[in-house]
Design an enzyme around this catalytic site. Structure first.
Site, PDB file in Angstrom:
ATOM      1  N   GLY A   1      44.932  -2.622  37.259  1.00  0.00           N
ATOM      2  CA  GLY A   1      44.647  -1.944  35.990  1.00  0.00           C
ATOM      3  C   GLY A   1      43.963  -2.828  34.961  1.00  0.00           C
TER       4      GLY A   1
ATOM      5  N   ASN B   1      46.453   6.148  44.100  1.00  0.00           N
ATOM      6  CA  ASN B   1      47.748   6.107  43.421  1.00  0.00           C
ATOM      7  C   ASN B   1      47.525   6.654  42.012  1.00  0.00           C
ATOM      8  OD1 ASN B   1      50.189   5.543  42.226  1.00  0.00           O
ATOM      9  ND2 ASN B   1      49.886   3.315  42.149  1.00  0.00           N
TER      10      ASN B   1
ATOM     11  N   GLU C   1      54.575  -2.345  39.394  1.00  0.00           N
ATOM     12  CA  GLU C   1      55.036  -1.671  38.169  1.00  0.00           C
ATOM     13  C   GLU C   1      56.496  -1.245  38.304  1.00  0.00           C
ATOM     14  OE1 GLU C   1      51.873   1.224  37.926  1.00  0.00           O
ATOM     15  OE2 GLU C   1      50.455  -0.379  37.448  1.00  0.00           O
TER      16      GLU C   1
ATOM     17  N   HIS D   1      55.804  -1.183  44.454  1.00  0.00           N
ATOM     18  CA  HIS D   1      54.671  -1.395  43.535  1.00  0.00           C
ATOM     19  C   HIS D   1      55.121  -2.330  42.416  1.00  0.00           C
ATOM     20  CE1 HIS D   1      51.427  -0.651  40.729  1.00  0.00           C
ATOM     21  NE2 HIS D   1      50.753  -0.074  41.710  1.00  0.00           N
TER      22      HIS D   1
ATOM     23  N   GLU E   1      48.336  -6.437  46.537  1.00  0.00           N
ATOM     24  CA  GLU E   1      47.918  -6.069  45.191  1.00  0.00           C
ATOM     25  C   GLU E   1      48.252  -7.196  44.215  1.00  0.00           C
ATOM     26  OE1 GLU E   1      47.494  -1.547  44.726  1.00  0.00           O
ATOM     27  OE2 GLU E   1      49.470  -2.122  44.021  1.00  0.00           O
TER      28      GLU E   1
ATOM     29  N   LYS F   1      49.633   7.199  39.821  1.00  0.00           N
ATOM     30  CA  LYS F   1      50.639   6.708  38.854  1.00  0.00           C
ATOM     31  C   LYS F   1      51.158   7.898  38.033  1.00  0.00           C
ATOM     32  CE  LYS F   1      48.101   2.424  38.581  1.00  0.00           C
ATOM     33  NZ  LYS F   1      48.227   1.053  38.167  1.00  0.00           N
TER      34      LYS F   1
ATOM     35  N   SER G   1      42.119  -2.865  40.831  1.00  0.00           N
ATOM     36  CA  SER G   1      40.812  -2.589  40.216  1.00  0.00           C
ATOM     37  C   SER G   1      39.698  -2.385  41.249  1.00  0.00           C
ATOM     38  CB  SER G   1      40.434  -3.686  39.212  1.00  0.00           C
ATOM     39  OG  SER G   1      41.385  -3.740  38.158  1.00  0.00           O
TER      40      SER G   1
END
Ligand code: PEP
Length: 258
Positions: A177, A13, A101, A99, A171, A15, A217
């Site tokens: 991250g 990904n 985010e 996701h 996740e 991003k 991560s």
């Protein structure tokens, strides 16, 4: 639970990173760094929508093209949105949905996530459905409850045959991250719980077929232990997918885990 019913998926990904012009050199380097044949392991790169055309041009049979988001609407007055038909036309075969985010920054609710999953499956694009708990939810012992709710909401209204085609990525938000990965045991526990949920809600066959990934991560150093877990069928990888040498290590490990 037997992994032989499922393939391994190693999905990057990107991003909001890299430029469309960086796609070609990245893919050239990646192709040289990964095995020629990875029969039971699919490699996917989920790139920004602006990079899909370059991905398509440089298309390689070993690397599947993924988008990071799509509109739940078919077409029309939705300024700034990108439809399933559009990403399909550019060669996307996968698309990340839900996701954390996007849930946090763009208001993607469980209902919207569910509508996007339906829209993608109707066009035969594989949704990579992301679910995950916050640190507060984990600390309060609410992880499995929260994940159960998110998975049920996202899959609402799907036929069992459609559910088999969804890829679910566990996740934990606190691991994305942050450099703080879930332990192998923590990741396996939740992925197992998702598989059990699928067995209860649909059938043993559906539960055996669905690919469940871990994301948060994952990197070249910690991927072996995570990918060896019986209910983890691959990874969704952010930061470590931006560097060829790191991503290639994870792909090689994924090819061994098939
Ligand atoms: C992600 O963005 O889905 C992700 C898992 O990111 P990272 O690997 O950087 O934690």
């Amino acid at each position: 639970m037997n992994k032989k019913y499922r393939r391994v998926i190693i999905a990057g990904n990107w991003k909001m990173n890299k430029l469309p012009s960086e796609v070609k050199p990245f893919l050239e380097e990646l192709k040289d760094a990964i095995p020629e044949h990875t029969p039971g392991c699919s490699i996917v790169l989920c790139v920004p929508a602006t990079h899909l055309a370059s991905m398509s041009r440089e298309k390689h049979r070993r690397i599947g093209i993924g988008a990071q988001n799509v509109s739940q609407f078919d077409k029309g007055a939705h300024t700034g949105e990108i439809s399933v038909d559009m990403i399909d036309d550019l060669g996307a075969r996968y698309c990340i949905v839900g996701h954390s985010e996007r849930r946090a920054d763009n208001g993607d609710t469980d209902e919207i996530v569910n509508a996007k999953v339906h829209a993608l499956l109707n066009r035969h694009i594989t949704p990579i459905l992301c679910v995950g708990e916050s640190l507060e939810q984990r600390d309060r012992g609410l992880t499995i409850e929260h994940i159960t709710y998110q998975v049920k909401a996202a899959l609402y209204g799907l036929e069992p045959e459609q559910v088999k085609k969804v890829v679910i990525a566990y996740e934990p938000i606190w691991a994305i991250g942050t450099g703080r990965t879930a332990t192998d045991e923590q990741a396996q526990e939740v992925c197992f719980a998702i598989r059990e949920l699928l067995r209860r809600e649909y059938s043993a066959m559906v539960s055996r077929k669905v690919c469940i990934l871990y994301g948060g991560s994952m990197n070249a150093k910690n991927c072996a232990g995570l990918l060896a877990q019986p209910d983890i069928d691959g990874g969704l990888i952010g930061g470590a997918s931006l560097k060829v040498e790191d991503f290639a290590v994870i792909v090689r490990e994924g090819s061994r885990a098939e």
